[in-house]
Write a protein that holds these residues in place. Structure first.
Motif, mmCIF file in Angstrom:
data_model
loop_
_atom_site.group_PDB
_atom_site.id
_atom_site.type_symbol
_atom_site.label_atom_id
_atom_site.label_comp_id
_atom_site.label_asym_id
_atom_site.label_seq_id
_atom_site.Cartn_x
_atom_site.Cartn_y
_atom_site.Cartn_z
ATOM 1 N N ASP A 121 0.835 -1.212 0.000
ATOM 2 C CA ASP A 121 0.000 0.000 0.000
ATOM 3 C C ASP A 121 0.864 1.255 0.000
ATOM 4 N N GLU A 122 1.960 1.212 0.759
ATOM 5 C CA GLU A 122 2.874 2.360 0.824
ATOM 6 C C GLU A 122 3.526 2.616 -0.535
ATOM 7 N N GLN A 123 3.985 1.540 -1.182
ATOM 8 C CA GLN A 123 4.650 1.674 -2.481
ATOM 9 C C GLN A 123 3.703 2.170 -3.564
ATOM 10 N N ARG A 124 2.418 1.899 -3.405
ATOM 11 C CA ARG A 124 1.441 2.312 -4.412
ATOM 12 C C ARG A 124 1.293 3.834 -4.495
ATOM 13 N N LYS A 125 1.875 4.544 -3.542
ATOM 14 C CA LYS A 125 1.831 6.014 -3.588
ATOM 15 C C LYS A 125 2.521 6.549 -4.839
ATOM 16 N N VAL A 126 3.463 5.784 -5.393
ATOM 17 C CA VAL A 126 4.145 6.256 -6.607
ATOM 18 C C VAL A 126 3.188 6.315 -7.796
ATOM 19 N N LEU A 127 2.029 5.665 -7.660
ATOM 20 C CA LEU A 127 1.036 5.689 -8.738
ATOM 21 C C LEU A 127 0.073 6.874 -8.605
ATOM 22 N N SER A 128 0.357 7.772 -7.666
ATOM 23 C CA SER A 128 -0.521 8.930 -7.459
ATOM 24 C C SER A 128 -0.139 10.104 -8.363
ATOM 25 N N VAL A 129 0.995 9.984 -9.066
ATOM 26 C CA VAL A 129 1.444 11.042 -9.978
ATOM 27 C C VAL A 129 1.694 10.443 -11.368
ATOM 28 N N ARG A 130 1.788 11.322 -12.367
ATOM 29 C CA ARG A 130 2.129 10.841 -13.705
ATOM 30 C C ARG A 130 3.501 10.190 -13.675
ATOM 31 N N PRO A 131 3.658 9.038 -14.310
ATOM 32 C CA PRO A 131 4.993 8.451 -14.421
ATOM 33 C C PRO A 131 5.842 9.324 -15.336
ATOM 34 N N GLY A 132 7.158 9.124 -15.281
ATOM 35 C CA GLY A 132 8.040 9.990 -16.061
ATOM 36 C C GLY A 132 9.053 9.259 -16.905
ATOM 37 N N ILE A 133 9.720 10.019 -17.762
ATOM 38 C CA ILE A 133 10.818 9.493 -18.576
ATOM 39 C C ILE A 133 12.054 9.332 -17.701
ATOM 40 N N THR A 134 12.218 10.241 -16.745
ATOM 41 C CA THR A 134 13.386 10.166 -15.865
ATOM 42 C C THR A 134 12.994 10.479 -14.424
ATOM 43 N N ASP A 135 13.814 9.995 -13.512
ATOM 44 C CA ASP A 135 13.618 10.228 -12.089
ATOM 45 C C ASP A 135 14.923 9.897 -11.372
ATOM 46 N N TYR A 136 14.936 10.026 -10.056
ATOM 47 C CA TYR A 136 16.151 9.699 -9.302
ATOM 48 C C TYR A 136 16.559 8.244 -9.517
ATOM 49 N N ALA A 137 15.582 7.351 -9.607
ATOM 50 C CA ALA A 137 15.880 5.926 -9.784
ATOM 51 C C ALA A 137 16.537 5.662 -11.143
ATOM 52 N N SER A 138 16.108 6.374 -12.177
ATOM 53 C CA SER A 138 16.707 6.209 -13.512
ATOM 54 C C SER A 138 18.171 6.628 -13.502
ATOM 55 N N ILE A 139 18.466 7.667 -12.724
ATOM 56 C CA ILE A 139 19.845 8.158 -12.632
ATOM 57 C C ILE A 139 20.696 7.172 -11.834
ATOM 58 N N GLU A 140 20.151 6.722 -10.710
ATOM 59 C CA GLU A 140 20.881 5.784 -9.835
ATOM 60 C C GLU A 140 21.102 4.431 -10.516
ATOM 61 N N TYR A 141 20.093 3.977 -11.243
ATOM 62 C CA TYR A 141 20.155 2.660 -11.883
ATOM 63 C C TYR A 141 20.323 2.788 -13.394
#
Length: 195
Positions: A121-141
């Motif tokens: 349920d906590e992780q599902r919060k990432v679905l509350s915004v539009r997904p993106g082409i880039t983010d911190y995770a894209s940079i890290e990984y």
């Protein structure tokens, strides 16, 4: 305000990159059978599915063999596809998703349903915004495929280690959902790609 920047930047990007799109299109169809674009269902804002656009980097039908790719040892990837993935150029058609409103330039990378179904349920919060082409995770990984290729069980590693780490990084953006953070991530992405 972020949506306005998304529209302006995606339009500008599509106009400026259109000659490159034509060259890539021709290279892809010259190397392997099938179209130059690949559309995969991903889960977007409020768990709504949408078709994510990419330049096709694998042979047609390869996704039936698994959803994860594992770097150089993944023989489903074409020669052109390997270069497109390494340089992240395969992601450029997502500017169309941004223009349509399915995505933003910045936001959590959209996942396939198989993996979002595993979210807490906590992780599902990432679905509350539009997904993106880039983010911190894209940079890290940025070298995620190579990382997974070193594992004996890439999917288990993705589910147990990579995916939770990426979601934690996504939460960082959700906690600072501002225009300033938007531009900061765009800057860090360009810096990472140049490296």
């Amino acid at each position: 305000m972020i949506r306005l920047f998304d529209i302006l930047f995606s339009l500008l990007g599509l106009l400026l990159l259109s000659p490159l799109f034509v060259v890539i299109y021709l290279l892809i169809i010259a190397e392997s059978k099938g179209g130059a674009f690949y559309i995969q269902e991903r889960i977007g804002k409020n768990s709504k599915p949408f078709g994510l656009y990419k330049f096709r980097s694998m042979r047609v039908g390869s996704d039936a063999e698994g959803l994860l790719t594992v770097g150089e040892r993944d023989n489903r990837i074409t020669r052109t596809g390997y270069i497109l993935r390494k340089t992240k150029i395969d992601e450029l058609p997502q500017l169309l998703n941004v223009l349509k409103g399915d995505m933003s330039l910045v936001g959590p990378r959209p996942e396939v349903k198989k993996y979002t179904d595993m979210y807490t349920d906590e992780q599902r919060k990432v679905l509350s915004v539009r997904p993106g082409i880039t983010d911190y995770a894209s940079i890290e990984y940025v070298n995620e495929n190579e990382l997974l290729s070193k594992s004996d069980d890439p999917e288990q590693m993705y589910i147990e280690k990579v995916m939770p780490d990426k979601i934690k990084l996504n939460m960082k953006y959700l906690e600072h959902y501002t225009v300033g953070e938007y531009f900061k991530i765009i800057f860090l992405t360009f810096k990472s790609l140049v490296k």
